[in-house]
Design an enzyme around this catalytic site. Structure first.
Site, short mmCIF file in Angstrom:
data_model
loop_
_atom_site.label_atom_id
_atom_site.label_comp_id
_atom_site.label_asym_id
_atom_site.label_seq_id
_atom_site.Cartn_x
_atom_site.Cartn_y
_atom_site.Cartn_z
N LYS A 3 0.84 -1.18 0.06
CA LYS A 3 0.02 -0.11 0.17
C LYS A 3 0.99 1.26 -0.06
O LYS A 3 0.35 2.33 -0.54
CB LYS A 3 -0.83 -0.01 1.24
CG LYS A 3 -1.89 -1.02 1.32
CD LYS A 3 -2.68 -0.88 2.82
CE LYS A 3 -3.03 -1.99 3.36
NZ LYS A 3 -3.67 -2.14 4.54
N GLY A 4 2.15 1.10 0.50
CA GLY A 4 2.98 2.45 0.75
C GLY A 4 3.02 3.33 -0.13
O GLY A 4 3.20 4.61 0.06
N ASP A 55 7.42 3.00 -2.18
CA ASP A 55 7.60 4.20 -1.24
C ASP A 55 8.88 3.94 -0.82
O ASP A 55 9.88 4.80 -0.80
CB ASP A 55 6.61 3.93 -0.17
CG ASP A 55 6.37 2.67 0.65
OD1 ASP A 55 7.06 1.58 -0.11
OD2 ASP A 55 5.97 2.50 1.41
N ASP A 73 14.09 -1.15 1.09
CA ASP A 73 15.13 -1.66 2.01
C ASP A 73 15.99 -2.62 1.97
O ASP A 73 16.88 -2.49 1.32
CB ASP A 73 14.02 -1.81 3.44
CG ASP A 73 14.56 -1.91 4.66
OD1 ASP A 73 15.84 -1.93 4.99
OD2 ASP A 73 13.89 -1.92 5.65
N LYS A 129 16.85 3.24 0.99
CA LYS A 129 17.47 2.98 2.34
C LYS A 129 18.43 1.97 2.35
O LYS A 129 17.90 0.64 1.90
CB LYS A 129 16.20 2.65 3.49
CG LYS A 129 16.98 2.74 4.87
CD LYS A 129 15.84 3.00 5.71
CE LYS A 129 15.01 1.80 6.14
NZ LYS A 129 15.51 0.86 7.27
N PHE A 134 13.90 3.60 11.07
CA PHE A 134 12.54 3.10 10.46
C PHE A 134 11.56 4.27 10.23
O PHE A 134 11.45 5.12 11.22
CB PHE A 134 11.78 1.93 11.71
CG PHE A 134 10.59 1.44 11.36
CD1 PHE A 134 10.77 0.22 10.70
CD2 PHE A 134 9.40 2.23 11.24
CE1 PHE A 134 9.58 -0.45 10.06
CE2 PHE A 134 8.16 1.44 10.73
CZ PHE A 134 8.29 0.07 10.14
N ASP A 175 4.12 3.26 6.72
CA ASP A 175 3.39 2.85 7.93
C ASP A 175 4.40 2.12 9.12
O ASP A 175 5.49 1.57 8.72
CB ASP A 175 2.28 2.01 7.71
CG ASP A 175 2.62 0.74 7.49
OD1 ASP A 175 3.37 0.36 6.62
OD2 ASP A 175 2.13 -0.76 8.28
N ARG A 208 0.51 6.47 8.02
CA ARG A 208 0.40 6.60 6.37
C ARG A 208 -0.06 7.89 5.91
O ARG A 208 0.43 8.62 4.90
CB ARG A 208 -0.29 5.51 5.70
CG ARG A 208 0.18 4.16 5.71
CD ARG A 208 -0.67 3.31 4.95
NE ARG A 208 -0.45 1.81 4.99
CZ ARG A 208 0.51 1.06 4.78
NH1 ARG A 208 1.56 1.51 4.19
NH2 ARG A 208 0.37 -0.26 5.12
C1 PRP Z 1 7.36 -2.28 2.41
C2 PRP Z 1 7.72 -1.28 1.20
C3 PRP Z 1 8.21 -2.18 0.25
C4 PRP Z 1 9.05 -3.14 1.19
C5 PRP Z 1 10.40 -2.62 1.26
O1 PRP Z 1 6.10 -2.77 2.17
O2 PRP Z 1 6.29 -0.50 0.71
O3 PRP Z 1 7.25 -2.77 -0.57
O4 PRP Z 1 8.43 -3.21 2.39
O5 PRP Z 1 11.13 -3.63 1.87
P1 PRP Z 1 12.16 -4.51 1.53
O6 PRP Z 1 12.92 -3.58 0.56
O7 PRP Z 1 13.05 -4.96 2.75
O8 PRP Z 1 11.72 -5.65 0.63
P2 PRP Z 1 5.21 -3.54 3.17
O9 PRP Z 1 5.32 -4.71 3.16
O10 PRP Z 1 5.53 -2.81 4.63
O11 PRP Z 1 3.67 -3.04 2.95
P3 PRP Z 1 3.20 -1.96 2.69
O12 PRP Z 1 3.43 -1.13 1.43
O13 PRP Z 1 1.58 -2.27 2.76
O14 PRP Z 1 3.26 -0.86 3.74
#
Ligand code: PRP
Length: 171
Positions: free
Chosen positions: A40-41, A97, A100, A128, A149, A156, A162
């Site tokens: 969703k981010g 978004d 990581d 990041k 974080f 979120d 969010r």
């Molecule tokens: C977050 C973000 C990325 C992912 C990045 O999504 O939106 O999709 O984590 O992390 P990574 O590089 O370590 O794989 P999340 O699963 O938190 O879902 P969200 O977008 O619904 O918040």
């Protein structure tokens, strides 16, 4: 109680969104790329970004969940919504978004490539690098952040924050 430390304000975010939108508009001047926001981010970033484009574009979403309600990433990635637009032979720009570890993006790129697009590029609000585990390359990054974080502007913690218009470090 968790504390929110301001990291990026509205003006800083907007400035980079405009710069990235201009760069994409210039790179895809004669094309109509398909923007795929990763839910969703990315929904807030994507909606601001596409409104700053000077080119024609299509928009779709891919639903992915990888973190659950914890700050530590898990190994699994769950597809919660697939794309609906046919991207075969099209130029795709995946919009995240935050990147990581890079694991989510690696899975997503493979998934999107299976539909046969002409090209797949990556656009991320936050690059990041502290916990990066893959060598995924980000074509358009708004902000490089070394650690922390982050919440706000779509990001979120346990589905909270969010809606904040700025980005914060959560401590
Ligand atoms: C977050 C973000 C990325 C992912 C990045 O999504 O939106 O999709 O984590 O992390 P990574 O590089 O370590 O794989 P999340 O699963 O938190 O879902 P969200 O977008 O619904 O918040």
């Amino acid at each position: 109680m968790p504390e929110l430390i301001p990291l990026l304000g509205k003006k800083e975010i907007e400035k980079r969104v405009i710069e990235i939108a201009d760069a994409i508009s210039s790179d895809y001047e004669n094309d109509e790329p398909v923007f795929i926001g990763v839910l969703k981010g990315a929904f807030i970033f994507l909606s601001d970004l596409i409104r700053r484009l000077s080119i024609s574009a299509k928009v779709d979403f891919l639903g992915v969940s990888s973190y659950g309600d914890a700050t530590a990433p898990s190994e699994r990635m769950r597809l919660t919504k697939d794309i609906g637009i046919d991207v075969k032979g099209r130029h795709v720009i995946l919009v995240e978004d935050i990147v990581d570890t890079g694991r989510t993006l690696n899975h997503i790129i493979d998934h999107i490539r299976s539909f046969g697009p002409e090209t797949v590029k990556i656009c991320a609000l936050i690059d990041k690098r502290e916990r990066r585990e893959t060598n995924v390359s980000i074509d358009y990054a708004c902000h490089v952040v070394d650690k922390g974080f982050l919440v706000g502007y779509g990001l979120d913690f346990a589905e909270k924050y969010r809606n904040l218009p700025e980005i914060y470090r959560l401590t």
